[in-house]
Structure formats: structure tokens, C-alpha cells
Scaffold this motif. Structure first.
Motif, mmCIF file in Angstrom:
data_model
loop_
_atom_site.group_PDB
_atom_site.id
_atom_site.type_symbol
_atom_site.label_atom_id
_atom_site.label_comp_id
_atom_site.label_asym_id
_atom_site.label_seq_id
_atom_site.Cartn_x
_atom_site.Cartn_y
_atom_site.Cartn_z
ATOM 1 N N GLU A 25 0.800 -1.184 0.039
ATOM 2 C CA GLU A 25 0.154 0.134 -0.138
ATOM 3 C C GLU A 25 0.769 1.372 -0.078
ATOM 4 O O GLU A 25 0.480 2.358 -0.820
ATOM 5 C CB GLU A 25 -0.947 -0.176 1.254
ATOM 6 N N THR B 74 -5.900 -5.818 -12.024
ATOM 7 C CA THR B 74 -6.634 -4.835 -11.262
ATOM 8 C C THR B 74 -8.083 -4.697 -11.908
ATOM 9 O O THR B 74 -8.218 -4.258 -12.882
ATOM 10 C CB THR B 74 -6.025 -3.423 -10.967
ATOM 11 N N GLU C 219 -12.035 -0.810 -0.095
ATOM 12 C CA GLU C 219 -12.309 -1.890 -0.911
ATOM 13 C C GLU C 219 -12.504 -1.757 -2.366
ATOM 14 O O GLU C 219 -11.982 -2.385 -3.091
ATOM 15 C CB GLU C 219 -13.633 -2.680 -0.011
ATOM 16 N N ARG D 40 -9.519 -1.439 -4.692
ATOM 17 C CA ARG D 40 -8.873 -2.903 -5.079
ATOM 18 C C ARG D 40 -9.365 -3.021 -6.608
ATOM 19 O O ARG D 40 -8.545 -3.910 -7.525
ATOM 20 C CB ARG D 40 -9.329 -3.954 -4.235
#
Length: 304
Positions: free
Chosen positions: A4, A109, A247, A250
Motif C-alpha cells: 500500500e 486490477t 475496498e 482494489r
């Protein structure tokens, strides 16, 4: 360096070097650097790499770019220039171990995949996930990310994670690998867990538990009726907006930032993951904030 922090540093570097950063952006960057020693250390590493690669021969840099996706080459060159491309790529590469790129199966992704396995079993990969598969040994290795495995028959499949191994037979399980451990959630049946110390335990339908280097943690109830990512849905039940956005991040390439004042707003609903821009616009209309998009890959949410 955590994935991160590496990703955040890479995004900040890209923004600063693009020349589009505002005074507010620079102030936000400084606040991020000051908020944790690791942030500052990673930023200094990024700056050092930028300086080192600023003298990279142009021909060598372009040759490296040509090995990547051709369609993105010109866009990247215009946006950032060679001096920032290499250090940013280095930082981004720290988010996923090299094993992820070499894995048998992987998703980008925002991508999700479903694959049939032998004897009626099925495997689903969530966003940014990498898995090695050895069907001869009935063995899967979760390198990175999150998977869902359904094994309807008695012949077990093994799932190896960094923190232990699962034995899945006549069961349906989700496994998400995090920086500090795994989260194991059992939707149907029972799953045997063996931790790094050799200790074994059994999780039953409706249970989830963390699995880390210290072993299997305390079990907690799991809502097995929640469709979640397996059905391409992100569900929230009176969830803080900040948690929901973390969330949602992501599933989005690029940068998503938001005003800290939005953190405590509450979200309830089910949202289709194939269009995350639409999710942000729906939330903005419902909760009363603004979506400011520099590009598709750089979005800021601001309080009204």
C-alpha cells in the motif's frame, strides 16, 4: 515496504512529476509523508530512484518501454517522461512479488476470472490475484490476492498460502491473502487448516478466521448469503464510506483519493463491480459529495 505504501508513493511521484500537482496536492503529499516514518522513507527512496534513472540513456529507456504493452507506451511517455517511469515502475513492482507475474494464473486490477477444475470443482480469482496450479498433485498456491474454491466431491484440493495450508473437500471457501496474514471464510462444508507451526484446526460453514504466522486466530461469523465479489458485486450494510472506498480501490486502476470528512458517511447497497465510475457517481448523488476526475485514472472525492 508494504504494498500500500509503495503504491501510494508511486502515485504521488507520478502526480508531482506530471506537473499537474496543485498547492493542495503538495500539502497533501507532505501530510502523507509526515504521517508515518515508512511513508517518508519510501518517498526518499522514490526520489533517489528518480534521480538515478534521470540519466538513463533515452534509447535504453524506450527499449524497455517497448517490451511492455504497446498501446500504453505513448500515453506513459507523454504523461510522465522517462525520468519518472522507471522509479514508478520499480515502486509499483514492490506491490506484487515477482512470483505473481510468473504465476500460472493471474488477474489484473479490476479483473475477475472463473475456471473449471477436475471433478466438478471450480476456481475463481478476484482482482489482482495470482495462483500457481498443480492439478496432478491437486495443489494450488495462492501467491497474491484472493480466490474462491468450490470442491463438491470427496477428492480434496490443497491450497497453500504464505501462512499455512488448507484442505478443501466437499466445501466452498474464500481465501484472501493480506500483508499480515490470510482471511479464510467457509461458505459451505468444512475446511481443515494447518498453520506454519503444524497445528491443525477445522473451520465450519458460516465461519471465518485470520491465519497468520502466529497461527489460526479466533473464528467469527461469516455471512454466507452475501454475494460479494464472486458474483461481481460489492455489498455494504451501513458501512463507513471510507471502508467501502478502500475496498472499491482494489478494483480500480490509478489513484482514488477522498476528503477525510467523507470517511464517516454510511453506505448501504449492492453495486456492480464492472463499472466503478458509475458506483462513485451513484454514491455522490446519494451522499452529496462531488467527483472530480483529472483523468479516468486520477479521481478525487470532495465534500460539498
Amino acid at each position: 515496504m508494504s504494498r500500500e505504501v509503495a503504491r501510494a508513493a508511486a502515485h504521488w511521484l507520478a502526480l508531482v512529476e506530471s506537473g499537474a500537482a496543485t498547492e493542495g496536492d503538495h500539502a497533501a503529499l507532505q501530510q502523507w509523508r509526515d504521517s508515518h516514518p515508512q511513508h517518508e522513507q519510501t518517498w526518499q527512496k522514490a526520489q533517489s530512484l528518480r534521480q538515478r534513472f534521470s540519466e538513463l540513456p533515452q534509447a535504453l529507456a524506450l527499449a524497455s518501454l517497448d517490451r511492455a504493452q504497446p498501446g500504453r507506451r505513448a500515453v506513459l511517455k507523454r504523461a510522465l517522461g522517462v525520468a519518472v517511469l522507471v522509479p514508478t515502475a520499480w515502486l509499483i513492482s514492490r506491490q506484487l512479488p515477482i512470483e505473481a507475474w510468473r504465476a500460472d494464473l493471474h488477474t489484473a486490477t479490476g479483473e475477475r476470472r472463473r475456471l473449471p477444475l477436475a471433478e466438478g470443482a471450480s476456481l475463481q480469482l478476484n482482482t489482482a490475484t495470482a495462483v500457481d496450479v498443480d492439478l496432478a498433485r491437486r495443489h494450488l498456491t495462492l501467491v497474491e490476492g484472493e480466490l474462491a474454491l468450490n470442491v463438491p466431491g470427496p477428492s480434496a484440493l490443497q491450497v497453500q498460502t504464505r501462512y499455512g495450508r488448507l484442505r478443501v473437500s466437499q466445501a466452498d471457501v474464500c481465501v484472501r491473502q493480506l500483508a499480515s496474514g490470510c482471511r479464510v471464510s467457509v461458505l459451505q462444508g468444512t475446511v481443515q487448516v494447518r498453520d506454519l507451526k503444524g497445528q491443525t484446526a477445522t473451520l465450519h460453514k458460516g465461519e471465518q478466521a485470520p491465519l497468520s504466522a502466529a497461527g489460526l486466530g479466533r473464528t467469527a461469523p461469516f455471512d454466507v448469503t452475501q454475494p460479494d465479489w464472486r458474483d461481481g458485486v460489492l455489498t455494504a450494510q451501513n458501512q463507513p464510506l471510507g471502508d467501502f472506498l478502500r475496498e472499491l480501490e482494489r478494483y480500480r486502476p490509478g489513484v482514488l483519493r477522498w476528503d477525510p470528512r467523507l470517511e464517516a458517511l454510511r453506505v448501504t447497497g449492492s453495486f456492480r463491480l464492472e463499472d466503478t465510475d458509475r458506483i462513485l457517481n451513484l454514491l455522490a448523488q446519494t451522499l452529496g459529495f462531488e467527483v472530480q476526475a483529472r483523468t479516468r485514472f486520477w479521481v478525487t472525492l470532495t465534500a460539498v
